[in-house]
Every structure is written in C-alpha cells, then in structure tokens.
Design an enzyme around this catalytic site. Structure first.
Site, PDB file in Angstrom:
ATOM      1  N   HIS A 197     -11.568  -5.015   7.678  1.00 22.26           N
ATOM      2  CA  HIS A 197     -12.116  -4.936   6.319  1.00 22.26           C
ATOM      3  C   HIS A 197     -13.497  -4.287   6.300  1.00 22.26           C
ATOM      4  O   HIS A 197     -14.225  -4.426   5.325  1.00 22.26           O
ATOM      5  CB  HIS A 197     -12.227  -6.330   5.690  1.00 22.26           C
ATOM      6  CG  HIS A 197     -10.918  -6.981   5.413  1.00 22.26           C
ATOM      7  ND1 HIS A 197     -10.201  -7.671   6.360  1.00 22.26           N
ATOM      8  CD2 HIS A 197     -10.163  -7.035   4.283  1.00 22.26           C
ATOM      9  CE1 HIS A 197      -9.086  -8.133   5.820  1.00 22.26           C
ATOM     10  NE2 HIS A 197      -9.039  -7.754   4.567  1.00 22.26           N
TER      11      HIS A 197
ATOM     12  N   GLU B 134       0.798  -1.234   0.000  1.00 18.44           N
ATOM     13  CA  GLU B 134       0.000   0.000   0.000  1.00 18.44           C
ATOM     14  C   GLU B 134       0.825   1.276   0.000  1.00 18.44           C
ATOM     15  O   GLU B 134       0.394   2.279  -0.561  1.00 18.44           O
ATOM     16  CB  GLU B 134      -0.974   0.010   1.184  1.00 18.44           C
ATOM     17  CG  GLU B 134      -2.175  -0.913   1.010  1.00 18.44           C
ATOM     18  CD  GLU B 134      -1.848  -2.378   1.222  1.00 18.44           C
ATOM     19  OE1 GLU B 134      -0.762  -2.679   1.784  1.00 18.44           O
ATOM     20  OE2 GLU B 134      -2.652  -3.234   0.826  1.00 18.44           O
TER      21      GLU B 134
END
Lengths: 320, 324
Positions: free
Chosen positions: A127, A58
């Site tokens: 998530h 990321e």
C-alpha cells in the site's frame, strides 16, 4: 489565485472535466465515498451513472474503463492504491498501452488510470509503493506525477483531454498539502519540467513528494550550497532538456525518487543525463531512492524510503 | 426466429468461405508466407460464423484466438483480404502488418484483439458499459474458449455485466481442449454454461456443430440484450480438428490425439452436415454447392494473390505511432 489543498485540486479538476464533457466518467472501488477524498462529493452532482462504484475487482475496474475508452468515452479509472496496478497489468500495460500502436492507429484509448502512490502512512509493502517505473517502462502510457496542488489540477485536466492512456499517480503523502491555484481554468502541458527552486551549485531532480523533501534540504543548506530543484512533473514524456540545461549550469546532479533504486526512475534519468550531458558533469551523479527491498511498515518504513538526511548526504557527496 | 432460404444459403456460403480461408492460412504458414503462427478454426465454424452472422454492423464483436477471428470476420460480412495480408505481414493487412495476426475493424465493431487468453472479459465489460451508456441498442458478442473460461477475469466481468444489466452475449467455444490440456482436467463440471447461474443470467448449452442451433440461441440472447434485459452465457459444444497451434504437436497432455478420435470428431463436421441438411431439404442443389465451393476457392486465391503482391510495410509505418 485561491488557496486550496492537493486533494481538493484533484477533485476540482475532475469536477470541471465532468461538467465540460459528458463522455467523462469516474469508475472505481468506492469512488462515490472516495477512499482518499479525491473523488468525494462528485456523485451528488453527477449521479451514480457517472461516478460509478464497482466491485472490489481491479481487472474489472481497469477493463471497464479501457473498454469504454475504446468505445468513445473518456473514463477516469480510480485504482485506489498505485500498488494495485499490478493486478490489472494485462488491461493497463498490455492493452491500454499497446493497442493504438499494434492496431495501426485504428483504436484510441483515452483513459486516465489514477492511483495514490507513496509512503509516509507506514502501511507497508502493498500500500506504499511508487511503481512509476512500471508505467514509464511500458510503451504507450503517459505518466504524470504532480507534487503540488497547482500541478495536480493542471496535469489531471490535461490527462483527461489526452487521446492516449495516461497514468496519473498522485501522492498520498501530499493529500493535505496547501497551495495556490488560479481562479480561472488552466492546463499544464505534459513534458514540461518545473524548476521548483533556482540554484547554481547542484541540480536536484526530484519527483512527487521527494520535491518537498528536497526543498526542505535546499533551504537548510542555503548558506553553504545553492541547490536547484527540478521537478519533471511528467515522467513520460520526460523533459530531459530542462534537466540537462540545469546540469549544464550547475555541473552536479542528485536524482531523488521514491521508487526502488534498481531499474527505477532514478536509473533512467541518470542514464539519459549521462548519454546527453556527460561533458557537463563535474562529479558522478548521486541517486537517492527506495531501498531494493519491499517497503517495511510502521517504525521501519523510514529505513526503506528516502529521507531528508539521505538527500543532504548525496548533495554533500557531489559537492566534495 | 425463422431463417429464410436465402439466409440459410448465406450461412452455408460463409462457413465454406471460413473453412477455405483457414486452409489457405495453414498452407501459407507451411509455405512461409504467414510470418507468425496460426490457430486453426476447423470444427468451430458453425459457432464463429453463426454467432457473428446474427449481429448488425453497429454491434460489437470480440473474437477469440481460434482462426484469429476469421469465422467472425466472415460471419459479420467483412472482406477477408485484410486478414490474409496481415498474416503475410503486408502493409495492406488489417493492421498494416504491425499486429501480425490480430484484426481490428472498428468501423464494423471489432475493436481489436489481444494475445492473452481471457483478456476480452474486462474489455468487453467496458465495451458493453459504453454501449449501454450510448443508448443506441448496440450489443456486444464476446467470444472465448473453454480454456479462457478458467480465467478469473471471467468472474469479475460477468459479475458486473450482470449487476449492470449490460447488453453482452458471452459465447464459449467449448472444443474440450485448452492448448494441450482437456477442459475436464481444469473444470469440475460438464457444462461451462452452469457458471451463468452464479451471475443470475441465462446459461444455455447449444450444439456448436449445428449452425442453425447456434444462430437461434445467439439471436435470442442478442435480442434479449438489445431490449435491455441483460447478458446471457451461451456454451457451444464444438470440435477442434487440429492441434492448438499449427506445427505444434496435437496432444492431450503428452499423449498424441489418435486418428480415430479426430475421425470421430469429423463425423459431424459443421460444414458438411449443414450441406447435407440443406441438400435434403432441397434448399441447396449439388450445382449450387459446387458453385459456392468454386467461389470460395476463387476468393481464397484472390486473397492469396492480393497478399503475395502487396508490399511489406515500410518501417516508417511505426514512426510516431505509439501515441495518437
């Protein structure tokens, strides 16, 4: 007008902007296939140089997009899950958000950081988050949180054309939501709230998926309480004027968001209403937000995230 | 790569100027003119100046915190007045006194500087990606320290830069100390350049006290990148004469670094040793050395005067600046 669904509207916004401006490109993990379908099918038209799959890294995704944005491109970084913004906090919060300011306006960072937020999939603590407060708290980042296909397309196109960094949080609980969008091109300006339902007894300020839960409750209560649902659509800039005007009309307010309650978006909007419209209030504001715990998965998710019953209870409380 | 006589004199002049500006900034901090802090570049000029001097105006450069990029600015041919004025907090500074010590000169390929060690890896990756997309044969020189090499962002960025064959030259300024911790205590091998093998790119160790060696290594890597052959990692073994940050204790862990150790480091001072070499070769004369020193002192004095006489920023400079 034409029928579409939320994820297709996002896809269409990307496609139109990629066609319009060759400086636009999409970069992220598996964007060619598309984890949530929002970027699917783009590589066939635009090729791998403009729909770029990366490693599962990321800081590289965000850094590549931000570094390219500083060098004259207009990238859309797809971070997949909104939770993953934390991994690239240095790049997104400390660099994209601050660098125009600290370098006296010499540097521009026209990047869109796009990610799916929200619960409903029962996939737990890392998530399912709605880390809107993270972006809203950090100077220099704009923040769009669309609740409908129409808003998603119009806001994303505006985000891509903005010369500043924009965090675009779409909601994975809304991906299949149907709705109408115009056949012709349109943009939605930032900082303009949308009244999703007019009412006269209570203002419900609701964000993203919570708009739909609030509309459901408003419909259920329509014979007892007239509920106005205000959707800010962007949290930075925040259209506090429209919110205050609604509160002035109704005298009562409930704020509903899926981020944590403590120091969350509901707390900020609450504070701004009190600062600017205290005299209009006939009852204390109620907040409905995620519990201040990590988000539990599976059967337990609904005990952490706001439910329609919570919204109804809050509305009844302000009406007492 | 053959450097001509004028090139060598120019490199020497730039190193002397970088050293003078470094000394001026330290003094400015001691005298209260520098408002923030300072991380001296002394011992590392051959790298910071020599690496940047290879670049064209259109190439990109990411300096690291040593000297707050002064060697890189001078190496790339920029006027250091904005550097001093920024440190003095003045409106004539590179960033109008807003960044305090981070330079941004986008017209010359310096897109900004940040306060987190290793931040430049992912941003340089994106900068290199843009350079490749633009197709104008621009190169990115991305500098970092041995401490920065411990960051995970290095892996993410070097990995993709190599896969995508981006025109990036990664340059590690290995002075052996990461703040107060020796690199040998945080990295298990002798050479940081060995990391390059994992990313399938050349890894080169160079004597970071010898500006000609640095220049040649960077020149070759830059030309390789410009041709489209991808990134290179260069590790220059340099020295750090002073503490991590001016005014902070000069220690290794908790042990004060000895005067003997510092004296040993200074025996091969990059500025002095290059001067000796050029004098021996007859490229410089004592008169030329004196003139170069005098000019550098005059430049520093002029920069100081400029900084002192410049006004502080009106608070309105930050109005409406968060967004473009």
């Amino acid at each position: 007008m034409k029928q579409t669904i939320y994820l297709a509207a996002i896809n269409e916004a990307l496609r139109e902007e990629l066609r319009r401006d060759e400086k636009v490109f999409v970069i992220g993990e598996n964007v060619q296939q598309g984890t949530f379908g929002t970027t699917s099918g783009l590589v066939q038209e635009f090729g791998k140089d403009r729909i770029m799959d990366t490693s599962l890294a990321e800081t590289a995704v965000a850094g590549a997009a931000i570094g390219a944005a500083m060098s004259g491109y207009r990238p859309v970084a797809d971070m997949m899950f909104a939770d993953f913004l934390y991994i690239a906090g240095d790049e997104i919060l400390l660099k994209a958000g601050k660098w125009h300011f600290v370098h006296a306006g010499k540097v521009n960072v026209p990047v869109v950081v796009m990610a799916a937020m929200g619960g409903g999939m029962k996939i737990g603590a890392e998530h399912s988050m709605c880390p809107e407060a993270l972006a809203m708290h950090s100077p220099g980042l704009k923040l769009a949180v669309p609740s409908t296909p129409y808003d998603a397309k119009g806001l994303l196109k505006t985000a891509i054309r903005d010369d500043n960094p924009v965090v675009f949080f779409y909601n994975k609980g809304l991906l299949g939501l149907p709705g109408e969008i115009p056949e012709e091109e349109y943009l939605i300006p930032f900082g303009k709230a949308d009244i999703k339902r007019e009412g006269s007894d209570v203002t419900v300020v609701a964000i993203s998926r919570m708009v739909h839960l609030s509309l459901e409750v408003a419909e259920k209560l329509k014979n007892e309480i007239s509920v106005e649902v205000v959707d800010p659509r962007t949290l930075e800039p925040l259209d506090i004027d429209t919110i205050i005007a609604s509160v002035q009309k109704t005298g009562r307010c409930v704020i509903v968001d899926e981020d944590n309650k403590r120091c969350g978006v509901t707390a900020e909007i609450f504070a701004q209403i009190v600062e600017n419209g205290f005299d209009y209030l006939d009852a204390p504001i109620q907040r409905v937000a995620a519990a201040d715990t990590p988000i539990a998965a599976g059967f337990l998710e609904k005990h952490v995230l706001p439910q329609p019953e919570d919204i109804e209870k809050a509305i009844r409380k302000v009406m007492e | 790569m053959k450097l001509g006589k004028e090139d060598l004199i120019s490199l020497y002049r730039k190193m002397v100027r970088a050293r003078k500006m470094d000394e001026l900034t330290i003094r400015g901090l001691q005298e209260g003119k520098v408002l923030s802090f300072y991380h001296s570049n002394q011992g590392s000029e051959a790298l910071s100046v020599g690496g940047a001097a290879v670049l064209k105006k259109t190439d990109y450069l990411w300096a690291h915190h040593r000297g707050h990029g002064i060697g890189a600015l001078i190496g790339k041919g920029l006027d250091p007045k904005g550097f001093i004025a920024e440190h003095y907090g003045k409106v004539t500074g590179s960033c109008k006194g807003i960044s305090g010590f981070h330079m941004a000169e986008p017209e010359d390929g310096i897109l900004g500087a940040g306060g987190t060690i290793g931040y430049q890896f992912p941003l340089a990756l994106g900068n290199g990606l843009a350079a490749k997309k633009a197709g104008k044969q621009q190169v990115v020189l991305a500098c970092f320290g041995d401490g920065g090499s411990n960051r995970g962002t290095l892996h993410e960025a070097m990995n993709l830069a190599s896969v995508w064959k981006l025109p990036i030259v990664w340059v590690c300024d290995n002075n052996g100390m990461a703040q107060y911790t020796p690199i040998k205590d945080t990295y298990p091998k002798e050479d940081i350049a060995d990391l390059a093998a994992g990313y399938n790119m050349p890894g080169i160790v160079v004597d970071g006290l010898d500006i000609m060696a640095v220049y040649e290594a960077v020149y070759e890597a830059v030309e390789r990148a410009r041709k489209g052959d991808g990134p290179t990692l260069i590790e220059a073994k340099t020295a750090r004469y002073r503490s991590h940050s001016e005014g902070s204790p000069d220690v290794s862990h908790t042990q004060t670094r000895s005067q003997e150790e510092i004296a040993e480091l200074k025996k091969r001072d990059p500025v002095e040793s290059f001067k000796e070499k050029l004098l021996n070769q007859g490229i410089l004369t004592e008169e030329m050395v004196a003139a170069i020193n005098r000019e550098a002192e005059e430049e520093a004095a002029a920069a100081e005067k400029f900084g002192v006489e410049s006004p502080p920023p009106d608070p309105s400079v930050i109005d409406n600046l968060v967004y473009r």
